[in-house]
Design a protein around this motif. Structure first.
Motif, mmCIF file in Angstrom:
data_model
loop_
_atom_site.group_PDB
_atom_site.id
_atom_site.type_symbol
_atom_site.label_atom_id
_atom_site.label_comp_id
_atom_site.label_asym_id
_atom_site.label_seq_id
_atom_site.Cartn_x
_atom_site.Cartn_y
_atom_site.Cartn_z
ATOM 1 N N SER A 149 23.000 -11.753 49.933
ATOM 2 C CA SER A 149 22.472 -12.202 51.223
ATOM 3 C C SER A 149 21.005 -11.810 51.380
ATOM 4 O O SER A 149 20.184 -12.594 51.874
ATOM 5 N N ILE A 150 20.683 -10.599 50.971
ATOM 6 C CA ILE A 150 19.290 -10.144 51.051
ATOM 7 C C ILE A 150 18.401 -10.971 50.128
ATOM 8 O O ILE A 150 17.303 -11.405 50.516
ATOM 9 N N LEU A 151 18.866 -11.217 48.913
ATOM 10 C CA LEU A 151 18.088 -12.011 47.957
ATOM 11 C C LEU A 151 17.897 -13.442 48.457
ATOM 12 O O LEU A 151 16.809 -14.026 48.319
ATOM 13 N N LEU A 152 18.947 -14.022 49.045
ATOM 14 C CA LEU A 152 18.845 -15.391 49.555
ATOM 15 C C LEU A 152 17.922 -15.466 50.764
ATOM 16 O O LEU A 152 17.219 -16.467 50.955
ATOM 17 N N ALA A 153 17.898 -14.407 51.577
ATOM 18 C CA ALA A 153 16.968 -14.382 52.717
ATOM 19 C C ALA A 153 15.518 -14.363 52.221
ATOM 20 O O ALA A 153 14.652 -15.055 52.776
ATOM 21 N N LEU A 154 15.269 -13.571 51.175
ATOM 22 C CA LEU A 154 13.925 -13.559 50.587
ATOM 23 C C LEU A 154 13.581 -14.925 50.002
ATOM 24 O O LEU A 154 12.446 -15.404 50.128
ATOM 25 N N THR A 155 14.565 -15.560 49.374
ATOM 26 C CA THR A 155 14.352 -16.896 48.796
ATOM 27 C C THR A 155 13.988 -17.899 49.886
ATOM 28 O O THR A 155 13.065 -18.705 49.727
ATOM 29 N N ALA A 156 14.714 -17.852 50.995
ATOM 30 C CA ALA A 156 14.423 -18.763 52.103
ATOM 31 C C ALA A 156 13.022 -18.532 52.655
ATOM 32 O O ALA A 156 12.312 -19.482 53.011
ATOM 33 N N GLY A 157 12.614 -17.263 52.726
ATOM 34 C CA GLY A 157 11.273 -16.961 53.207
ATOM 35 C C GLY A 157 10.191 -17.519 52.304
ATOM 36 O O GLY A 157 9.194 -18.082 52.780
ATOM 37 N N ILE A 158 10.385 -17.380 50.992
ATOM 38 C CA ILE A 158 9.395 -17.909 50.052
ATOM 39 C C ILE A 158 9.383 -19.430 50.095
ATOM 40 O O ILE A 158 8.316 -20.064 50.034
ATOM 41 N N ALA A 159 10.562 -20.050 50.215
ATOM 42 C CA ALA A 159 10.632 -21.511 50.293
ATOM 43 C C ALA A 159 9.905 -22.014 51.537
ATOM 44 O O ALA A 159 9.189 -23.029 51.489
ATOM 45 N N ALA A 160 10.076 -21.308 52.656
ATOM 46 C CA ALA A 160 9.362 -21.700 53.878
ATOM 47 C C ALA A 160 7.853 -21.575 53.691
ATOM 48 O O ALA A 160 7.082 -22.428 54.163
ATOM 49 N N PHE A 161 7.429 -20.527 52.978
ATOM 50 C CA PHE A 161 6.000 -20.364 52.705
ATOM 51 C C PHE A 161 5.472 -21.524 51.862
ATOM 52 O O PHE A 161 4.377 -22.051 52.127
ATOM 53 N N VAL A 162 6.246 -21.943 50.856
ATOM 54 C CA VAL A 162 5.829 -23.067 50.009
ATOM 55 C C VAL A 162 5.657 -24.333 50.838
ATOM 56 O O VAL A 162 4.671 -25.072 50.684
ATOM 57 N N ILE A 163 6.610 -24.598 51.741
ATOM 58 C CA ILE A 163 6.541 -25.800 52.565
ATOM 59 C C ILE A 163 5.344 -25.738 53.516
ATOM 60 O O ILE A 163 4.567 -26.705 53.638
ATOM 61 N N LEU A 164 5.184 -24.623 54.180
ATOM 62 C CA LEU A 164 4.092 -24.501 55.160
ATOM 63 C C LEU A 164 2.720 -24.509 54.512
ATOM 64 O O LEU A 164 1.781 -25.148 55.017
ATOM 65 N N TRP A 165 2.584 -23.778 53.401
ATOM 66 C CA TRP A 165 1.300 -23.753 52.697
ATOM 67 C C TRP A 165 0.992 -25.127 52.101
ATOM 68 O O TRP A 165 -0.142 -25.625 52.227
ATOM 69 N N GLY A 166 1.985 -25.709 51.449
ATOM 70 C CA GLY A 166 1.760 -26.997 50.790
ATOM 71 C C GLY A 166 1.543 -28.136 51.751
ATOM 72 O O GLY A 166 0.936 -29.156 51.395
ATOM 73 N N ARG A 167 1.992 -27.989 52.983
ATOM 74 C CA ARG A 167 1.833 -29.050 53.984
ATOM 75 C C ARG A 167 0.367 -29.374 54.244
ATOM 76 O O ARG A 167 0.006 -30.521 54.485
ATOM 77 N N LYS A 168 -0.489 -28.346 54.175
ATOM 78 C CA LYS A 168 -1.890 -28.554 54.499
ATOM 79 C C LYS A 168 -2.845 -28.290 53.334
ATOM 80 O O LYS A 168 -3.956 -28.822 53.325
ATOM 81 N N ARG A 169 -2.422 -27.453 52.367
ATOM 82 C CA ARG A 169 -3.368 -27.014 51.347
ATOM 83 C C ARG A 169 -2.959 -27.364 49.923
ATOM 84 O O ARG A 169 -3.554 -26.851 48.986
ATOM 85 N N LEU A 170 -1.952 -28.196 49.768
ATOM 86 C CA LEU A 170 -1.463 -28.462 48.425
ATOM 87 C C LEU A 170 -2.503 -29.156 47.563
ATOM 88 O O LEU A 170 -2.691 -28.826 46.388
ATOM 89 N N VAL A 171 -3.190 -30.166 48.078
ATOM 90 C CA VAL A 171 -4.195 -30.896 47.302
ATOM 91 C C VAL A 171 -5.507 -30.937 48.086
ATOM 92 O O VAL A 171 -5.566 -30.635 49.270
#
Length: 336
Positions: A314-336
């Motif tokens: 559960s702890i590992l999956l929570a960290l995974t979800a946090g990183i996935a959210a960071f990828v989506i939010l960062w990539g939304r504006k700064r990917l290219v």
């Protein structure tokens, strides 16, 4: 590119128009494009999973045939004498590498390859949004990872379960047993893969991303190895019958001992090495001087293994979800 992830310069609109001619999986639109782009990695994982599960099924049948001669499931004493633990140990070592390998060869290049080759700019110029593209990439890759690691973990748990309570065939608290069974392999692999995706998004170079992901995966394994046993509730058992050969505390079968101490008459604990004298007479004199009356042993019973695994996952999956959210939010504006 020498990685398992290939880049496809076909535009999204063209790919969507060709979905009607696709064979095999009935995917469409962005799902079809992502599957086609990374099909080599996905099919390799699925094929390797099928082979691994088949080998495990065969090895378990061989093990059960041997254990039947000792009254399985109620094993008689002496079954360990001729038990071949080699296949189980070898499989555990190899399976322990899966989170690292999948993270490096799937997670690292997943976005880095597109950013390095310019495919990300081409996709961004189409009608599909960046969020949809990123979510599809992460979602489809995560789905394949979950299917493969769940199948392998379930097969290995099934194989190991008849002898799990015996420390002779893997110790449940060690990485070979704990990290290859239950939900832990799934959670560890997902975190390594998504972490690799984030690294690739930031570094934008495939080879560099793979190298850094390797370092991240190794560091994760090291941190997890120190953190693992803290998930359990430590039980302490004490005795007041001296420290002779027959005075050791009774622990449940399969319990993992964390530490042991001498117990003094005043209730204090001293390290068991405090009286490690060269002769028995000198040792007894040391124990008498310290007023040692028994043992104090800290352990975690094997009955806690499942709850520890689910808590850790559960702890590992929570960290995974946090990183996935960071990828989506960062990539939304700064990917290219």
């Amino acid at each position: 590119m020498s990685t398992m992830t290939s880049t496809d310069s076909t535009s999204y609109d063209s790919a969507a128009a060709e979905t009607g001619r696709g064979r095999g999986l009935r995917l469409s639109g962005m799902n079809w494009l992502v599957w086609r782009q990374h099909r080599a990695a996905y099919w390799t994982m699925l094929a390797a999973t099928a082979i691994t599960v088949a080998v495990i099924v065969y090895q378990r049948q061989q093990m059960i045939t041997y254990l039947d001669g000792y009254g399985y499931p109620d094993l008689k004493p002496g079954w360990e004498d001729k038990f071949d633990q080699g296949p189980l140990n070898s499989a555990a070592r190899l399976l322990g590498l899966l989170p690292v390998l999948i993270g490096v060869f799937l997670g690292g290049p997943l976005l880095a390859g597109d950013l390095e080759s310019g495919t990300a700019k081409l996709v961004n110029a189409q009608s599909a949004s960046r969020v949809r593209w990123l979510a599809t990439k992460l979602g489809m890759s995560a789905l394949v990872v979950v299917v493969c690691t769940t199948a392998v973990s379930a097969a290995f748990t099934w194989w190991w379960s008849p002898v799990r309570s015996s420390s002779y065939a893997l110790t449940w608290a060690d990485p070979a047993g704990f990290d290859n069974s239950g939900p832990v392999p799934v959670a560890l692999t997902l975190l390594t893969v998504v972490g690799g995706v984030a690294i690739g998004m930031l570094l934008r170079r495939t080879l560099l991303s793979m190298v850094v992901t390797l370092g991240f995966a190794v560091a994760l394994q090291v941190v997890w190895s120190y953190f693992r046993m803290s998930l359990g509730n430590v039980i302490t058992v004490t005795t007041h019958n001296g420290v002779g050969n027959d005075s050791a505390p009774n622990m449940p079968e399969g319990a993992h001992q964390l530490d042991e101490f001498y117990l003094t008459a005043s209730g204090d604990l001293i390290g068991w090495g405090s009286c490690a004298e060269q002769t028995e007479k000198a040792r007894d004199a040391c124990l008498d001087k310290a007023q040692v009356v028994g043992w104090s042993v800290d352990y975690i019973p094997i009955s806690q293994m499942s709850s520890m695994q689910w808590l850790g996952a559960s702890i590992l999956l929570a960290l995974t979800a946090g990183i996935a959210a960071f990828v989506i939010l960062w990539g939304r504006k700064r990917l290219v």
